[in-house]
Design a protein around this motif. Structure first.
Motif, PDB file in Angstrom:
ATOM      1  N   GLN A 129       1.590  14.225  24.103  1.00  0.00           N
ATOM      2  CA  GLN A 129       1.321  15.314  25.047  1.00  0.00           C
ATOM      3  C   GLN A 129       0.134  14.996  25.937  1.00  0.00           C
ATOM      4  N   GLN A 130      -0.927  14.444  25.351  1.00  0.00           N
ATOM      5  CA  GLN A 130      -2.105  14.078  26.141  1.00  0.00           C
ATOM      6  C   GLN A 130      -1.759  13.051  27.206  1.00  0.00           C
ATOM      7  N   ASN A 131      -0.949  12.067  26.836  1.00  0.00           N
ATOM      8  CA  ASN A 131      -0.544  11.047  27.801  1.00  0.00           C
ATOM      9  C   ASN A 131       0.339  11.627  28.900  1.00  0.00           C
ATOM     10  N   ILE A 132       1.247  12.514  28.529  1.00  0.00           N
ATOM     11  CA  ILE A 132       2.121  13.148  29.522  1.00  0.00           C
ATOM     12  C   ILE A 132       1.306  14.010  30.473  1.00  0.00           C
ATOM     13  N   ASP A 133       0.389  14.813  29.929  1.00  0.00           N
ATOM     14  CA  ASP A 133      -0.443  15.666  30.771  1.00  0.00           C
ATOM     15  C   ASP A 133      -1.295  14.831  31.728  1.00  0.00           C
ATOM     16  N   ALA A 134      -1.852  13.734  31.209  1.00  0.00           N
ATOM     17  CA  ALA A 134      -2.703  12.872  32.040  1.00  0.00           C
ATOM     18  C   ALA A 134      -1.916  12.223  33.169  1.00  0.00           C
ATOM     19  N   PRO A 192      -0.400  10.770  11.221  1.00  0.00           N
ATOM     20  CA  PRO A 192       0.954  11.050  11.703  1.00  0.00           C
ATOM     21  C   PRO A 192       1.109  12.385  12.422  1.00  0.00           C
ATOM     22  N   GLU A 193       0.429  13.442  11.934  1.00  0.00           N
ATOM     23  CA  GLU A 193       0.600  14.755  12.573  1.00  0.00           C
ATOM     24  C   GLU A 193       0.065  14.789  13.989  1.00  0.00           C
ATOM     25  N   MET A 194      -0.744  13.797  14.362  1.00  0.00           N
ATOM     26  CA  MET A 194      -1.328  13.768  15.697  1.00  0.00           C
ATOM     27  C   MET A 194      -0.455  13.027  16.709  1.00  0.00           C
ATOM     28  N   ILE A 219       5.624   4.184  15.149  1.00  0.00           N
ATOM     29  CA  ILE A 219       4.568   3.534  14.367  1.00  0.00           C
ATOM     30  C   ILE A 219       3.241   3.979  14.943  1.00  0.00           C
ATOM     31  N   SER A 220       2.408   4.596  14.127  1.00  0.00           N
ATOM     32  CA  SER A 220       1.127   5.109  14.598  1.00  0.00           C
ATOM     33  C   SER A 220      -0.020   4.407  13.885  1.00  0.00           C
TER      34      SER A 220
END
Length: 332
Positions: free
Chosen positions: A271-276, A263-265, A155-156
């Motif tokens: 990825q941003q959260n994982i990288d951070a 949704p496409e984001m 859910i986004s």
């Protein structure tokens, strides 16, 4: 029913849940109403109230009893009652829930312009229907069918769009005998109706949480307790890596919510959260292989929340986009 007191300490002094309730009264008088959605403060003694009444959605009121000193006492008491840390200098933020389940978030000190940023997101009982969210019967049937097939669902939406409300709505349609395991750092998901359900709670950060587990520790635990559906709360830097690790085990009935503009984001937000977090994983690759559905919810300027997009991520097909149903044959 007999009431049992929970005893904890604040600055070495014993305090009960009844005393905590008394301490919260100057604040509770603003949020303890069924139509209140959120209350906010950016300076002591002034409070903003957001209501469901769209004709007068927000209002400002004086709150003379909510002084800086009183707010510090409230934060300290809430933190201690949950085994968390709070001090204006070293641990100036409290993220927790109030006794009635409302989400409490407060940051004090130099990190905010007025040395205060407080928000209480209210969880008053408020039954919503899919029709209220803008879905017709056919789209409701499509979503319920996805739940029956144990689809993996994200859910986004933006902040305060009702993502957790919608996630709880989906949970309410799962069978009671399902082995549902929820994992979050702030208790918001309701798994109490499941006969074999369990709610797990992680420390919001490594320095907080007496007796709480880290996200990695909970991941290891989850893999050993035979879940049929694993439900994550809001995705953040602390849990994005572990949430995708769970998905990569072949889990079905996996669900979560995430802040994303569209949704496409969703995969890029993961990825941003994982990288951070300092971890390494190709979120886009894994999600496009394993996420069945993204349901996107928006909130307009009047405060109304609606499901506007339904995207089959695996198939890269929009069933609904910008509130318009694109292909009823696929949905059927």
């Amino acid at each position: 029913m007999e009431r049992f007191e929970v005893i904890f300490k604040v600055n070495g002094e014993v305090m009960s849940d009844i005393l905590l309730e008394q301490l919260l009264k100057p604040l509770a008088e603003f949020y303890d109403h069924a139509d209140v959605v959120e209350v906010r403060m950016s300076e002591p003694e002034k409070i903003i109230i957001e209501r469901r009444n769209l004709d007068n959605r927000t209002s400002e009121q004086d709150a003379p009893r909510l002084t800086h000193f009183q707010l510090v006492k409230i934060c300290r008491a809430l933190a201690n009652s949950k085994g968390l840390r709070f001090s204006e200098d070293e641990h100036p933020k409290v993220s927790t829930t109030l006794p009635d389940g409302h989400r409490f978030e407060c940051l004090m000190g130099a990190a905010s312009s007025g040395h205060l940023s407080l928000s209480i997101r209210c969880k008053h009982p408020h039954e919503i229907s899919f029709a209220n969210m803008g879905l017709d019967g056919e789209m409701v049937e499509y979503i319920l069918n996805a739940l029956d097939q144990q689809a993996n669902i994200v859910i986004s939406g933006g902040t305060n769009t009702g993502k957790t409300t919608l996630l709880n709505k989906l949970l309410s349609h799962l069978p009671e005998e399902r082995r549902v395991v929820s994992v979050e750092d702030t208790p918001e998901l309701d798994v109490s109706r499941f006969n074999d359900g369990v709610a797990l709670f992680a420390a919001r950060d490594a320095s907080q949480g007496v007796g709480l587990q880290t996200w990695q520790q909970l991941y290891d635990h989850m893999m050993r307790i035979s879940p049929e559906s694993i439900i994550f709360g809001e995705i953040s830097t602390q849990n994005a890596f572990n949430a995708l690790n769970v998905l990569n085990t072949g889990a079905r009935g996996w669900m979560c919510s995430v802040h994303a503009d569209r949704p496409e984001m969703v995969s890029s937000r993961f990825q941003q959260n994982i990288d951070a977090s300092g971890e390494t994983m190709d979120a886009d690759f894994f999600m496009k292989q394993m996420v069945d559905l993204v349901i996107h919810i928006t909130r307009d300027l009047s405060g109304k929340r609606r499901i506007t997009d339904i995207w089959e991520m695996k198939n890269n097909i929009y069933i609904m986009k910008n509130g318009e149903i694109l292909d009823r044959e696929i949905a059927a």
